[in-house]
Motif scaffolding. Structure first.
Motif, short mmCIF file in Angstrom:
data_model
loop_
_atom_site.label_atom_id
_atom_site.label_comp_id
_atom_site.label_asym_id
_atom_site.label_seq_id
_atom_site.Cartn_x
_atom_site.Cartn_y
_atom_site.Cartn_z
N ILE A 180 -5.12 -11.27 6.03
CA ILE A 180 -4.03 -11.25 5.06
C ILE A 180 -3.64 -12.68 4.66
O ILE A 180 -3.32 -13.51 5.50
CB ILE A 180 -2.81 -10.51 5.62
CG1 ILE A 180 -3.16 -9.05 5.91
CG2 ILE A 180 -1.63 -10.58 4.65
CD1 ILE A 180 -2.05 -8.27 6.59
N ASP A 181 -3.66 -12.93 3.33
CA ASP A 181 -3.22 -14.22 2.80
C ASP A 181 -1.75 -14.20 2.37
O ASP A 181 -1.05 -15.19 2.47
CB ASP A 181 -4.07 -14.60 1.58
CG ASP A 181 -5.55 -14.69 1.90
OD1 ASP A 181 -5.88 -15.17 2.99
OD2 ASP A 181 -6.37 -14.29 1.04
N ASN B 288 1.77 2.62 -0.39
CA ASN B 288 3.09 3.20 -0.67
C ASN B 288 4.04 2.87 0.47
O ASN B 288 3.66 2.80 1.64
CB ASN B 288 2.99 4.72 -0.83
CG ASN B 288 2.27 5.12 -2.10
OD1 ASN B 288 2.33 4.41 -3.11
ND2 ASN B 288 1.58 6.23 -2.06
N GLY B 289 5.31 2.68 0.11
CA GLY B 289 6.34 2.43 1.12
C GLY B 289 6.32 1.02 1.67
O GLY B 289 5.73 0.10 1.08
N GLN B 290 6.96 0.84 2.80
CA GLN B 290 7.12 -0.48 3.42
C GLN B 290 6.21 -0.55 4.65
O GLN B 290 6.44 0.13 5.64
CB GLN B 290 8.58 -0.69 3.79
CG GLN B 290 9.51 -0.61 2.58
CD GLN B 290 10.97 -0.52 2.95
OE1 GLN B 290 11.36 -0.89 4.05
NE2 GLN B 290 11.78 -0.04 2.01
N VAL B 291 5.19 -1.37 4.54
CA VAL B 291 4.20 -1.50 5.61
C VAL B 291 4.36 -2.88 6.24
O VAL B 291 4.07 -3.90 5.61
CB VAL B 291 2.77 -1.33 5.06
CG1 VAL B 291 1.75 -1.40 6.21
CG2 VAL B 291 2.63 -0.01 4.31
N PRO B 292 4.84 -2.96 7.48
CA PRO B 292 5.13 -4.26 8.10
C PRO B 292 3.86 -4.97 8.59
O PRO B 292 3.27 -4.57 9.60
CB PRO B 292 6.06 -3.89 9.27
CG PRO B 292 5.66 -2.49 9.62
CD PRO B 292 5.22 -1.83 8.36
N ARG B 293 3.45 -5.97 7.88
CA ARG B 293 2.33 -6.83 8.27
C ARG B 293 2.70 -8.26 7.92
O ARG B 293 3.56 -8.52 7.08
CB ARG B 293 1.04 -6.43 7.57
CG ARG B 293 0.52 -5.03 7.93
CD ARG B 293 0.03 -4.96 9.37
NE ARG B 293 -0.40 -3.61 9.74
CZ ARG B 293 -1.63 -3.15 9.61
NH1 ARG B 293 -2.57 -3.94 9.10
NH2 ARG B 293 -1.93 -1.93 9.97
N GLU B 294 2.00 -9.22 8.54
CA GLU B 294 2.31 -10.63 8.33
C GLU B 294 1.07 -11.38 7.85
O GLU B 294 -0.07 -10.96 8.10
CB GLU B 294 2.82 -11.26 9.63
CG GLU B 294 4.09 -10.65 10.18
CD GLU B 294 5.31 -10.92 9.31
OE1 GLU B 294 5.27 -11.93 8.56
OE2 GLU B 294 6.27 -10.13 9.37
#
Length: 357
Positions: free
Chosen positions: A296-297, A323-329
């Motif tokens: 992930i950039d 869709n929705g809120q996907v918590p990733r960093e």
């Protein structure tokens, strides 16, 4: 209202050809959008239809009547320009009535037409104002009203919303779509904004370099692009276009590290270079085995949806929409799977490969 036919229309300025043999049929009552990047010839083509530019060769017909050499004033069309082109010393009423006065219509007929258009466009309270006292959106509605009162055979719009801010563009776009539904007129609309094209058109004409790349409904172009250009131009965010190689019939490998994915390969032989296209919403996050491992950039959390911009060696940045809120960093691994039914394959020349093709 009327239909329009273009046959082998070409246009050159001196030795520079800008329109290369356009063939197109527009039905009575259609809302057609010409879309393409700057310099693709869309505004020139509109001006040719309007009679503001002469054709170098070819034929233009309105309801089967050849108007190729007919002056603009005799074609029965109305054009709305990007710059509004209102008379600053005239009121809104006078701007809308001016062309009708030149046509010699009776005063009662002029008044009826102007007030009907003003009601339709919610301009009744502004008829006594001059353009300088109006907002950008109101001025554009006056320009549209000036076209409506003439009861033209075809409405022509040349990027009419490009001078408006983003919020006002959306609102005016809805008004134009509602206007078309109400009056049922034939409308040809030029824009470089593919979102405008997707949300307004009955059919879209995608232009590049003075040539038609594809004609179809918005969803036809979105779901079945004919080539890489249309695939990359239609859709926001744009389709991911990833280098690939055919492994065997029905299988292609994306990049160097990806797993073979199921996709229609047509007559392409094993080892053939290709491009796999996949829309951001057609990429699924993988809990188990993955088709591709990404890093992930950037993460964009928009509340109702999440966008990941991710990369892998040897591939362009890939956009993934969830869709929705996907918590990733940023920096996390992102394992993804591709939905075979939504994959597109393009050959080395950029043409779409269809099942059985």
């Amino acid at each position: 209202m009327a239909g329009l036919t273009l046959k082998s229309v070409r246009k050159a300025f001196g030795t520079v050809a800008v329109i290369h043999g356009i063939d197109l049929a527009i039905a009575d009552g259609e809302f057609i959008v010409f879309v393409g990047p700057s310099g693709c010839g869309k505004s020139t083509l509109l001006r040719i239809i309007a009679g503001l530019e002469d054709v170098s060769s070819g034929e233009i017909a309105i309801d089967a009547l050849d108007v190729t050499r007919l002056p603009a004033s005799d074609r029965g069309l109305a054009m709305v320009f990007q710059s509004y082109a209102l008379y600053p010393h005239m009121t809104v009423y006078q701007n809308m009535a001016f062309a009708l006065e030149n046509m010699g219509l009776a005063r009662a007929e002029i008044d009826a037409r102007v007030r009907r258009a003003a009601t339709m466009l919610r301009l009744t309270d502004y008829l006594a104002r001059k353009p300088k006292a109006l907002s950008g959106g109101q001025r554009q509605r006056v320009a549209i009203g000036r076209a409506i009162v003439r009861d033209p055979k075809i409405f022509l719009f040349d990027e009419p919303l490009s001078n408006l801010d983003a919020e006002l563009r959306v609102a005016t776009r809805k008004e134009l779509a509602a206007l078309h539904a109400e009056i049922g007129g034939t409308m040809i609309y030029v824009t470089h904004d593919q979102v405008e094209a997707m949300t307004m058109a009955d059919r879209i004409v995608v232009l590049r370099g003075g040539r038609i790349e594809q004609v179809g409904t918005p969803l036809e172009l979105y779901n079945r692009p004919d080539n890489l250009f249309v695939a990359g131009f239609i859709g926001s965010p744009r389709m991911n276009l990833l280098p690939a190689q055919v492994v065997s019939p029905g299988l292609a490998r994306i990049g160097e590290a990806g797993q073979p994915v199921k996709v229609a390969t047509g007559s392409l032989a094993a080892g053939a270079s290709a491009t796999v296209g996949v829309r951001p919403e057609h990429i699924a996050l993988a809990e188990g085995p993955a088709d591709l491992a990404l890093s992930i950039d950037l993460v964009e959390q928009l509340g109702g949806e999440t966008y990941f911009y991710a990369s892998a060696p040897g591939l362009p940045q890939i956009t993934v929409r969830q869709n929705g809120q996907v918590p990733r960093e940023r920096g996390e691994a992102l394992c993804v799977r591709f939905e075979p039914a939504h994959l597109h394959l393009f050959d080395a020349e950029g043409h779409a490969v269809r099942p059985g093709g």
